[in-house]
Design an enzyme around this catalytic site. Structure first.
Site, PDB file in Angstrom:
ATOM      1  N   GLY A  12      33.487  15.275  -0.388  1.00 34.17           N
ATOM      2  CA  GLY A  12      34.718  14.835  -0.942  1.00 34.17           C
ATOM      3  C   GLY A  12      34.301  13.620  -1.465  1.00 34.17           C
ATOM      4  O   GLY A  12      36.173  13.195  -1.680  1.00 34.17           O
ATOM      5  N   ASN A  88      36.975  16.075   3.811  1.00 35.57           N
ATOM      6  CA  ASN A  88      37.960  16.050   2.858  1.00 35.57           C
ATOM      7  C   ASN A  88      37.839  16.719   1.540  1.00 35.57           C
ATOM      8  O   ASN A  88      39.472  16.187   1.078  1.00 35.57           O
ATOM      9  CB  ASN A  88      37.107  14.007   2.852  1.00 35.57           C
ATOM     10  CG  ASN A  88      38.548  13.839   1.731  1.00 35.57           C
ATOM     11  OD1 ASN A  88      39.763  13.220   2.069  1.00 35.57           O
ATOM     12  ND2 ASN A  88      38.411  14.121   0.294  1.00 35.57           N
ATOM     13  N   TYR A 153      47.377  26.922  -1.218  1.00 35.07           N
ATOM     14  CA  TYR A 153      46.607  25.385  -0.828  1.00 35.07           C
ATOM     15  C   TYR A 153      46.817  25.714   0.844  1.00 35.07           C
ATOM     16  O   TYR A 153      46.933  25.274   1.809  1.00 35.07           O
ATOM     17  CB  TYR A 153      47.590  23.940  -1.516  1.00 35.07           C
ATOM     18  CG  TYR A 153      47.248  22.984  -1.399  1.00 35.07           C
ATOM     19  CD1 TYR A 153      45.726  22.358  -1.746  1.00 35.07           C
ATOM     20  CD2 TYR A 153      47.842  22.194  -0.323  1.00 35.07           C
ATOM     21  CE1 TYR A 153      45.371  20.975  -0.938  1.00 35.07           C
ATOM     22  CE2 TYR A 153      47.545  20.427  -0.420  1.00 35.07           C
ATOM     23  CZ  TYR A 153      46.340  20.551  -0.332  1.00 35.07           C
ATOM     24  OH  TYR A 153      46.411  18.802  -0.580  1.00 35.07           O
ATOM     25  N   ALA A 156      45.240  27.239   3.032  1.00 31.91           N
ATOM     26  CA  ALA A 156      44.235  27.143   3.592  1.00 31.91           C
ATOM     27  C   ALA A 156      44.233  25.408   4.217  1.00 31.91           C
ATOM     28  O   ALA A 156      43.248  25.639   6.044  1.00 31.91           O
ATOM     29  CB  ALA A 156      43.640  26.100   2.227  1.00 31.91           C
ATOM     30  N   LYS A 157      45.408  24.725   3.880  1.00 36.02           N
ATOM     31  CA  LYS A 157      45.281  23.353   4.817  1.00 36.02           C
ATOM     32  C   LYS A 157      46.215  23.581   6.243  1.00 36.02           C
ATOM     33  O   LYS A 157      46.133  23.574   7.260  1.00 36.02           O
ATOM     34  CB  LYS A 157      46.719  22.365   4.620  1.00 36.02           C
ATOM     35  CG  LYS A 157      46.318  21.920   3.155  1.00 36.02           C
ATOM     36  CD  LYS A 157      45.342  21.152   3.571  1.00 36.02           C
ATOM     37  CE  LYS A 157      44.020  20.527   2.126  1.00 36.02           C
ATOM     38  NZ  LYS A 157      42.696  20.019   2.586  1.00 36.02           N
ATOM     39  N   ILE A 186      49.674  10.522  -1.082  1.00 39.83           N
ATOM     40  CA  ILE A 186      48.907   9.357  -1.719  1.00 39.83           C
ATOM     41  C   ILE A 186      48.783   9.855  -2.814  1.00 39.83           C
ATOM     42  O   ILE A 186      48.263  10.531  -3.439  1.00 39.83           O
ATOM     43  CB  ILE A 186      47.831  10.188  -0.109  1.00 39.83           C
ATOM     44  CG1 ILE A 186      48.237  10.659   0.617  1.00 39.83           C
ATOM     45  CG2 ILE A 186      46.850   8.677  -0.312  1.00 39.83           C
ATOM     46  CD1 ILE A 186      48.547   9.169   1.613  1.00 39.83           C
TER      47      ILE A 186
END
Ligand code: NAP
Length: 248
Positions: A12, A88, A153, A156-157, A186
């Site tokens: 990615g 990533n 999300y 998954a993380k 970010i």
């Protein structure tokens, strides 16, 4: 940090944090396989070559086993080895739990977590043979503290963190380290899509007072990829301006 003679795959890496990582590793001397699902990978590989680095774009969807096999095989046939894998690639499909569809759950778990399993499995046998390797995976502060609207999300993380610690234990005796990075907020396309008021609210929760840049994350990756980080494994490094320790 000197990564000359090292070969890295960054998934990615056509934009955002991945692009910054690819450029930073190339700057440190690594030959970099720039992976992305789209054409942007070609542009980043061209940027690397313009800086006199070695970059090779390989378009592949890292959530698909056949694409991951082709990605790893092509990396090996192009550069002869793989020393560093940066997992990533990631997406989000936000929705409150009660309204989240099966499709949005499955898609995020497949792209963000299964891809990490596929890519890591794909490179490990090469790393085990050469008795040296670095696996660095992009988790998130959300995988540690949770976030409304991101059950898929966050799962998954959080999964990436458990995966990283397990891999670290399995391959430590072969000279391979596995670590995760947990970025906070970010500035990339992923976060530029957020409504302005949400961005301002997030900014108020950052003790250092500003949104991080992709380069901030890339510096941490370059360190974990280096020989200097040889005694660090199974860790989750927050790159978050202090967000992870904030009660705001
Ligand atoms: P981004 O700007 O959306 O970039 C992600 C890249 O991954 C895109 O180029 C995307 O390609 C690519 N990609 C998506 N699915 C893929 C697949 N199946 N196979 C190969 N490539 C794929 O995201 P980012 O903000 O740089 O985030 C990078 C990583 O950091 C992600 O894992 C993200 O979860 C994590 N992270 C980001 C933040 C943040 O604040 N930005 C915070 C914590 C964690 P397309 O654009 O063509 O789909």
């Amino acid at each position: 940090m000197n990564l000359s003679d090292k070969v890295a795959i960054v998934t990615g890496s056509g934009q955002g944090i991945g692009r910054a990582i690819a450029l930073r590793l190339a700057e440190a001397g690594a030959a970099v396989v720039v992976n992305d699902i789209g054409e942007a990978a070609e542009r980043v590989a061209t940027e690397i070559k313009a800086l006199n680095g070695q970059g090779q774009a390989i378009l592949a969807d890292v959530s698909l086993p056949a694409d991951v096999s082709r990605l790893v095989d092509t990396a090996i046939s192009t550069f002869g080895r793989v020393d560093i894998l940066v997992n990533n690639a990631g997406i989000n499909r936000d929705q409150l739990m009660m309204r989240m569809s099966d499709e949005d759950w499955d898609k995020v778990l497949t792209v963000d977590l299964k891809s990490v399993f596929l890519c890591t499995r794909g490179v490990l046998r090469h790393m085990v043979r050469q008795r040296w390797g670095r696996v660095i995976s992009m988790a998130s502060i959300v995988g540690i503290v949770g976030n409304p609207g991101q059950a898929n999300y966050a799962s998954a993380k959080a999964g990436i963190i458990g995966f990283t610690k397990t891999v670290a234990k399995e391959v430590a005796s072969r000279g391979i380290t596995a670590n995760a990075i947990a970025p906070g907020f970010i500035d990339t396309e992923m976060t530029q899509r957020l409504p302005e008021e949400h961005r301002e609210d997030l900014k108020r929760r950052i003790p250092l007072g500003y949104i991080g840049s992709p380069r901030d994350v890339a510096e941490a990756v370059a360190f974990l990829a280096s020989e200097e980080a040889r005694y660090i494994t199974g860790q989750v490094l927050g790159v978050d301006g202090g967000m992870g320790i904030s009660w705001l």
